[in-house]
Design a protein around this motif. Sequence first.
Motif, short mmCIF file in Angstrom:
data_model
loop_
_atom_site.label_atom_id
_atom_site.label_comp_id
_atom_site.label_asym_id
_atom_site.label_seq_id
_atom_site.Cartn_x
_atom_site.Cartn_y
_atom_site.Cartn_z
N ASN A 238 9.31 2.81 -0.47
CA ASN A 238 9.34 4.25 -0.70
C ASN A 238 10.72 4.78 -1.07
OD1 ASN A 238 6.63 4.98 -0.36
ND2 ASN A 238 6.81 5.08 1.87
N ASN A 239 11.72 3.89 -1.14
CA ASN A 239 13.09 4.30 -1.49
C ASN A 239 13.56 5.47 -0.63
OD1 ASN A 239 13.64 2.50 -3.81
ND2 ASN A 239 11.95 3.62 -4.77
N LEU A 251 9.95 12.18 12.53
CA LEU A 251 10.80 13.36 12.64
C LEU A 251 11.37 13.82 11.31
CD1 LEU A 251 12.79 12.32 15.84
CD2 LEU A 251 10.83 13.86 15.71
N GLY A 252 11.20 13.04 10.25
CA GLY A 252 11.72 13.45 8.95
C GLY A 252 11.92 12.26 8.03
N VAL A 253 12.00 12.57 6.73
CA VAL A 253 12.29 11.53 5.73
C VAL A 253 13.35 12.06 4.78
CG1 VAL A 253 10.01 10.45 5.80
CG2 VAL A 253 10.40 12.34 4.23
N TRP A 254 14.13 11.13 4.21
CA TRP A 254 15.19 11.45 3.27
C TRP A 254 15.20 10.41 2.17
CZ3 TRP A 254 15.51 11.51 8.52
CH2 TRP A 254 15.80 12.74 9.13
N GLY A 255 15.43 10.85 0.95
CA GLY A 255 15.62 9.94 -0.16
C GLY A 255 14.44 9.88 -1.10
N SER A 256 14.70 9.35 -2.29
CA SER A 256 13.70 9.13 -3.33
C SER A 256 14.26 8.08 -4.27
CB SER A 256 13.40 10.43 -4.09
OG SER A 256 14.59 10.93 -4.71
N GLY A 257 13.44 7.62 -5.19
CA GLY A 257 13.90 6.62 -6.13
C GLY A 257 14.84 7.21 -7.16
N GLY A 258 15.93 6.51 -7.47
CA GLY A 258 16.86 6.98 -8.48
C GLY A 258 18.25 6.45 -8.27
N LYS A 259 19.18 6.93 -9.08
CA LYS A 259 20.56 6.46 -9.06
C LYS A 259 21.55 7.51 -8.60
CE LYS A 259 19.89 3.05 -12.74
NZ LYS A 259 20.39 2.53 -14.06
N PRO A 261 23.51 10.21 -6.10
CA PRO A 261 23.83 10.18 -4.68
C PRO A 261 22.67 10.74 -3.86
CG PRO A 261 25.72 10.94 -5.92
CD PRO A 261 24.59 10.85 -6.89
N GLY A 262 22.30 10.05 -2.81
CA GLY A 262 21.17 10.44 -1.99
C GLY A 262 19.86 9.84 -2.42
N GLN A 263 19.83 9.19 -3.58
CA GLN A 263 18.66 8.45 -4.03
C GLN A 263 18.90 6.96 -3.83
OE1 GLN A 263 18.24 9.98 -8.14
NE2 GLN A 263 16.46 11.14 -7.43
N VAL A 280 23.46 2.91 4.45
CA VAL A 280 22.30 2.33 3.79
C VAL A 280 22.77 1.41 2.67
CG1 VAL A 280 20.18 2.78 2.51
CG2 VAL A 280 20.90 4.35 4.33
N ALA A 281 22.26 0.19 2.65
CA ALA A 281 22.49 -0.75 1.55
C ALA A 281 21.53 -0.39 0.43
CB ALA A 281 22.29 -2.18 2.00
N ASP A 282 22.04 0.29 -0.59
CA ASP A 282 21.26 0.74 -1.74
C ASP A 282 21.24 -0.42 -2.74
OD1 ASP A 282 19.97 2.25 -3.62
OD2 ASP A 282 21.62 3.65 -3.96
N THR A 283 20.31 -1.33 -2.51
CA THR A 283 20.44 -2.68 -3.03
C THR A 283 20.50 -2.76 -4.55
OG1 THR A 283 19.36 -3.52 -1.05
CG2 THR A 283 19.35 -4.97 -2.98
#
Length: 293
Positions: A238-239, A251-259, A261-263, A280-283
Amino acid sequence: MVVAVLAGCGPAADTPERVWGRRGVQDGDLVRPRALAIDPADRLFVVDFTARIQVYSLDGKYLGPTWQTPDYRNGRPSGLGVDRTGQLIVCDSHYHLLRFYAADGTEQRTLGGQAGSGPGEFGYVSDIVEDAEGYFYVSEFGQNERLTKLDAQGQFVQSWGSLGTGPGQFNRPRALALGPDGLLYVADACNHRVQVFTRDGQFVRQFGEPGEELGQLSYPYDLAFAPAGQLYVVERGNNRVQKFTPTGTPLGVWGSGGKRPGQFSSPWAIAIDRWGRIFVADTENHRIQRFRF
């Protein structure tokens, strides 16, 4: 290496405080970072797809040294832990082995090394944690879909688990975390759930199911507890990062697919420091992002 510091009057919850890394093989660069660990001296260790272990400050400054496991022709390490003495533990996954290192990269000892399903043997080693009593817990998948408990000297104590979807069964147990309740939490990646056990292997509960909604999971690849006791789970599918109570209430979710900052792009790993900051390791973006969720 590129370090970005986002200035302002306080970032939004899904805006990283810092972002660093770029694809490359020079010191400080990253190629698909796979696992993270923070030691008592507040150093962040990262292992990437080149089998390099690198050391950073918590602000993203490359500290060094950089070293590699002795052989990685069969595959690269994919898990990191820190023992009670502060040594880094590298899960040399494809070599069925645990390697203990000082912070300068000097190998101190190894555990395992024999492929198999018997006592003291391992399949693909994905993660390790140590409890306050000195027992180690190792997750494995592939040849063995199980958890193994070792004593402080690395001697076999017990194993539990098998391939399946039922309580206490696994399909790629990817990562482990010890909770403030003394229980063992497992990212059961391909079953899209978290399972919880006593440290003697008794099943306690599970939460999560496949999906994209709050409380659902898609390939949870790592998990970690914040100092305040909340559980954070990084979802490769789910990125995003999702936050739970220890009993599994979302309690909450953060982030989405992309390049941006914050994705994220297929994030593999998460670590939390003593101030509650989340790394977070943004692989597939070849970088590390730091947040305050």
